[in-house]
Design a protein around this motif. Structure first.
Motif, mmCIF file in Angstrom:
data_model
loop_
_atom_site.group_PDB
_atom_site.id
_atom_site.type_symbol
_atom_site.label_atom_id
_atom_site.label_comp_id
_atom_site.label_asym_id
_atom_site.label_seq_id
_atom_site.Cartn_x
_atom_site.Cartn_y
_atom_site.Cartn_z
ATOM 1 N N GLU A 149 -61.268 -4.960 -75.392
ATOM 2 C CA GLU A 149 -60.578 -5.996 -74.391
ATOM 3 C C GLU A 149 -61.070 -5.866 -73.301
ATOM 4 O OE1 GLU A 149 -59.488 -8.748 -75.461
ATOM 5 O OE2 GLU A 149 -58.761 -8.325 -77.378
ATOM 6 N N PHE A 150 -61.174 -4.556 -72.772
ATOM 7 C CA PHE A 150 -61.540 -4.061 -71.304
ATOM 8 C C PHE A 150 -63.049 -4.258 -71.176
ATOM 9 C CE2 PHE A 150 -57.936 -0.645 -69.988
ATOM 10 C CZ PHE A 150 -56.971 -1.733 -70.107
ATOM 11 N N GLU A 151 -63.843 -4.102 -72.291
ATOM 12 C CA GLU A 151 -65.065 -4.278 -72.092
ATOM 13 C C GLU A 151 -65.430 -5.908 -71.751
ATOM 14 O OE1 GLU A 151 -69.088 -3.332 -71.763
ATOM 15 O OE2 GLU A 151 -67.330 -1.938 -71.878
ATOM 16 N N ALA A 152 -64.616 -6.601 -72.900
ATOM 17 C CA ALA A 152 -65.064 -8.075 -72.515
ATOM 18 C C ALA A 152 -64.766 -8.591 -71.276
ATOM 19 C CB ALA A 152 -64.282 -8.699 -73.754
ATOM 20 N N ALA A 153 -63.706 -8.045 -70.508
ATOM 21 C CA ALA A 153 -63.327 -8.503 -69.189
ATOM 22 C C ALA A 153 -63.221 -7.425 -68.089
ATOM 23 C CB ALA A 153 -61.803 -8.923 -69.468
ATOM 24 N N LYS A 154 -64.518 -6.637 -68.284
ATOM 25 C CA LYS A 154 -64.535 -5.434 -67.341
ATOM 26 C C LYS A 154 -64.277 -5.798 -65.999
ATOM 27 C CE LYS A 154 -69.523 -5.369 -68.262
ATOM 28 N NZ LYS A 154 -70.619 -4.565 -68.735
ATOM 29 N N ASN A 155 -64.719 -6.942 -65.499
ATOM 30 C CA ASN A 155 -64.743 -7.192 -63.943
ATOM 31 C C ASN A 155 -63.240 -7.774 -63.567
ATOM 32 O OD1 ASN A 155 -67.313 -6.310 -63.143
ATOM 33 N ND2 ASN A 155 -68.185 -7.921 -64.208
ATOM 34 N N LYS A 156 -62.509 -8.195 -64.701
ATOM 35 C CA LYS A 156 -61.293 -8.833 -64.311
ATOM 36 C C LYS A 156 -60.250 -7.818 -63.882
ATOM 37 C CE LYS A 156 -62.036 -12.793 -67.221
ATOM 38 N NZ LYS A 156 -61.214 -13.594 -68.468
ATOM 39 N N LYS A 157 -59.181 -8.284 -63.112
ATOM 40 C CA LYS A 157 -57.921 -7.339 -62.763
ATOM 41 C C LYS A 157 -57.119 -7.180 -64.082
ATOM 42 C CE LYS A 157 -57.510 -9.487 -58.454
ATOM 43 N NZ LYS A 157 -57.033 -10.524 -57.447
ATOM 44 N N PHE A 158 -56.616 -5.915 -64.087
ATOM 45 C CA PHE A 158 -55.752 -5.169 -65.095
ATOM 46 C C PHE A 158 -54.568 -6.442 -65.586
ATOM 47 C CE2 PHE A 158 -52.072 -2.381 -66.418
ATOM 48 C CZ PHE A 158 -52.497 -2.313 -67.810
ATOM 49 N N GLY A 159 -54.026 -6.816 -64.451
ATOM 50 C CA GLY A 159 -52.835 -7.647 -64.331
ATOM 51 C C GLY A 159 -53.103 -8.949 -65.211
ATOM 52 N N ASN A 160 -54.304 -9.469 -65.207
ATOM 53 C CA ASN A 160 -54.686 -10.563 -66.147
ATOM 54 C C ASN A 160 -55.125 -10.286 -67.612
ATOM 55 O OD1 ASN A 160 -54.218 -12.231 -63.619
ATOM 56 N ND2 ASN A 160 -56.516 -11.928 -63.128
ATOM 57 N N VAL A 161 -55.790 -8.914 -67.707
ATOM 58 C CA VAL A 161 -56.109 -8.635 -69.156
ATOM 59 C C VAL A 161 -54.881 -8.291 -70.097
ATOM 60 C CG1 VAL A 161 -57.750 -7.431 -70.389
ATOM 61 C CG2 VAL A 161 -58.399 -8.155 -68.159
ATOM 62 N N ALA A 162 -54.070 -7.696 -69.243
ATOM 63 C CA ALA A 162 -52.971 -7.029 -70.098
ATOM 64 C C ALA A 162 -52.144 -8.132 -70.753
ATOM 65 C CB ALA A 162 -51.985 -6.242 -69.160
ATOM 66 N N GLY A 163 -52.170 -9.268 -70.429
ATOM 67 C CA GLY A 163 -51.646 -10.212 -71.242
ATOM 68 C C GLY A 163 -51.870 -10.575 -72.405
ATOM 69 N N VAL A 164 -53.086 -10.067 -72.922
ATOM 70 C CA VAL A 164 -53.531 -10.514 -74.189
ATOM 71 C C VAL A 164 -52.686 -9.726 -75.293
ATOM 72 C CG1 VAL A 164 -55.972 -10.863 -73.509
ATOM 73 C CG2 VAL A 164 -55.639 -8.874 -74.343
ATOM 74 N N PHE A 165 -52.183 -8.796 -74.826
ATOM 75 C CA PHE A 165 -51.549 -7.804 -75.717
ATOM 76 C C PHE A 165 -49.981 -8.129 -76.030
ATOM 77 C CE2 PHE A 165 -54.854 -5.265 -73.894
ATOM 78 C CZ PHE A 165 -55.595 -4.797 -74.980
ATOM 79 N N PHE A 166 -49.470 -8.998 -75.001
ATOM 80 C CA PHE A 166 -47.988 -9.192 -75.154
ATOM 81 C C PHE A 166 -47.559 -10.361 -74.601
ATOM 82 C CE2 PHE A 166 -49.192 -5.185 -72.498
ATOM 83 C CZ PHE A 166 -48.683 -4.195 -73.418
ATOM 84 N N PRO A 167 -46.323 -11.015 -75.173
ATOM 85 C CA PRO A 167 -45.813 -12.430 -74.724
ATOM 86 C C PRO A 167 -45.799 -12.109 -73.217
ATOM 87 C CG PRO A 167 -44.318 -11.122 -76.389
ATOM 88 C CD PRO A 167 -45.376 -10.348 -75.780
ATOM 89 N N ALA A 168 -45.826 -13.444 -72.528
ATOM 90 C CA ALA A 168 -45.970 -13.746 -71.280
ATOM 91 C C ALA A 168 -44.735 -12.868 -70.374
ATOM 92 C CB ALA A 168 -46.002 -15.293 -70.896
ATOM 93 N N LYS A 169 -43.608 -12.953 -70.955
ATOM 94 C CA LYS A 169 -42.507 -12.296 -70.130
ATOM 95 C C LYS A 169 -42.392 -10.896 -70.165
ATOM 96 C CE LYS A 169 -37.637 -13.930 -69.840
ATOM 97 N NZ LYS A 169 -36.739 -15.054 -70.748
ATOM 98 N N LEU A 170 -43.240 -10.363 -71.317
ATOM 99 C CA LEU A 170 -43.281 -8.778 -71.294
ATOM 100 C C LEU A 170 -44.345 -8.542 -70.609
ATOM 101 C CD1 LEU A 170 -42.159 -6.454 -72.526
ATOM 102 C CD2 LEU A 170 -43.556 -6.902 -74.643
#
Length: 407
Positions: A281-302
């Motif tokens: 996931e990090f490789e696919a979105a290496k130039n994106k901010k962590f806060g935006n990428v982390a959402g792929v792992f969790f429900p939005a609220k979490l």
């Protein structure tokens, strides 16, 4: 024979039917304005009335004094319960985990079935009739009612329930009766109940349900409990099926000290597999901010909570995240640590743990060993089980054991 049944819940109603069908003159005393108030709200209003598992699992699901129930369970099995209700005209279905429900998903239909059986058997029902005291003398048992009357019976079934859900009439009267008769009552506390948590972020997650997670409850390095299932965050802590079951195993320890609750948010993946997925996931979105990428792992609220707990800035580009930061992020996903500070109260507890000591009771008949003619059935006894219809099975089986023995 005159038989008085004190308490019109699940155990009291079932015992009344079986005793009256065998020829006893049965008077059922219920303090509320109607029968079965607690039964009406069980299973979120659907009434999980038993469990269709085998006998080994049935007994294994009982957490306090399972050996005491051996005779009662074999005397009136879960299949007997299903047969009883179906013969009385209630259609049933079996769902996940062998949980048995009325086909209509309405607890009112279970209650109506019992009421019809009570009427057919000729049971005399006395509503708004609280029994304040039991006396034992030459005339048998004297039941002192709240309105000042004293009524008499040859034998008495105490089916007053525990202390949970006081609004349904469960106020611990049966424990008082037992102590007045010189019986030991094991100290009570709420069970099948949510946990209070120390961490303030749980309030942010209120209403979030996590369906496929695993939990571990730790006392230091000692694991007290492990399970897989659904968890619900609340304004005070955590609830849900997996937590309620955990409370029946760890409740006593929770009352003594703080414990750690470890959540594995991705139990289907090993740490190595999860690390590989994070890297992808990090490789696919290496130039994106962590806060935006982390959402792929969790429900939005979490997501914002997990970002904060990771210690990684939400603004940091994922290609700048160090190996140590990534490992810490992974650790939080596989072992999200929370602190259990206590149990919720009786008004949120499904059942009461503790009650009339089973050492005082004959396990085959439910009769008190020292007071002939006095029987204790259902939740008033020091027996309890996990969720899934097992506690109602205890009510039905102990009720029928007493009815068969008494008449």
């Amino acid at each position: 024979m005159r038989l008085a049944v004190v308490g019109g819940g699940a155990a009291g109603m079932m015992a009344s039917v079986f005793a009256a069908e065998k020829g006893a003159v049965v008077d059922l005393y219920e303090r509320n304005e109607k029968l079965g108030k607690k039964l009406y709200i069980t299973g979120k209003g659907r009434c999980n009335l038993t469990n269709a598992c085998d006998m080994e699992e049935l007994l294994g699901s009982v957490k306090s004094n399972p050996k005491f129930l051996y005779s009662a369970f074999y005397g009136f099995t879960n299949q007997d319960v299903m047969d009883f209700f179906e013969k009385e005209g209630l259609r049933l279905k079996v769902e996940r985990g062998n949980r048995v429900f009325p086909e209509s998903d309405r607890s009112a239909d279970v209650l109506d079935t019992l009421k019809r059986a009570i009427k057919k058997a000729g049971v005399r029902v006395h509503l708004n009739s609280r029994v304040k005291r039991l006396n034992f003398g030459d005339r048998g048992f004297g039941l002192c009612l709240e309105d000042g009357q004293t009524v008499y019976a040859d034998k008495v079934f105490v089916a007053t329930g525990g202390i949970s859900y006081e609004s349904t009439g469960s106020t611990g009267d049966g424990y008082f009766f037992a102590e007045e008769m010189g019986l030991k009552v094991v100290p009570c506390f709420p069970s099948l109940v949510p946990f209070n948590m120390k961490e303030s972020f749980v309030k942010e997650l209120q209403g979030l349900a996590l369906k496929n997670i695993s939990i571990r409850i730790m006392d230091g390095k000692k694991m007290l409990y492990e399970d897989f299932g659904e968890l619900l965050f609340t304004h005070f802590g955590v609830s849900g099926p997996v937590i309620l079951t955990a409370s029946s195993v760890c409740g006593k320890k929770v009352r003594e000290k703080e414990l750690k609750l470890l959540l594995d948010l991705k139990p289907a993946l090993t740490a190595e597999q999860l690390d590989a997925r994070i890297l992808r996931e990090f490789e696919a979105a290496k130039n994106k901010k962590f806060g935006n990428v982390a959402g792929v792992f969790f429900p939005a609220k979490l997501t914002p909570v997990m970002v904060r707990l990771s210690g990684i800035s939400a603004e940091k580009r994922v290609n700048e995240i160090t190996k140590e930061e990534r490992k810490h992020f992974l650790q939080n996903i596989k072992e999200l640590e929370l602190t259990i500070t206590g149990l919720r109260g009786y008004n949120e507890a499904v059942i009461t743990k503790g009650g009339v000591s089973v050492k005082e009771i004959n396990p085959s008949t439910m009769e008190c060993k020292t007071v002939p003619g006095l029987y204790f059935i259902g939740e008033v006894l020091d027996v309890d089980a996990v969720t899934g219809g097992f506690n109602l099975q205890i009510a039905w089986s102990t009720a029928v054991a007493a009815a068969r023995a008494a008449v």
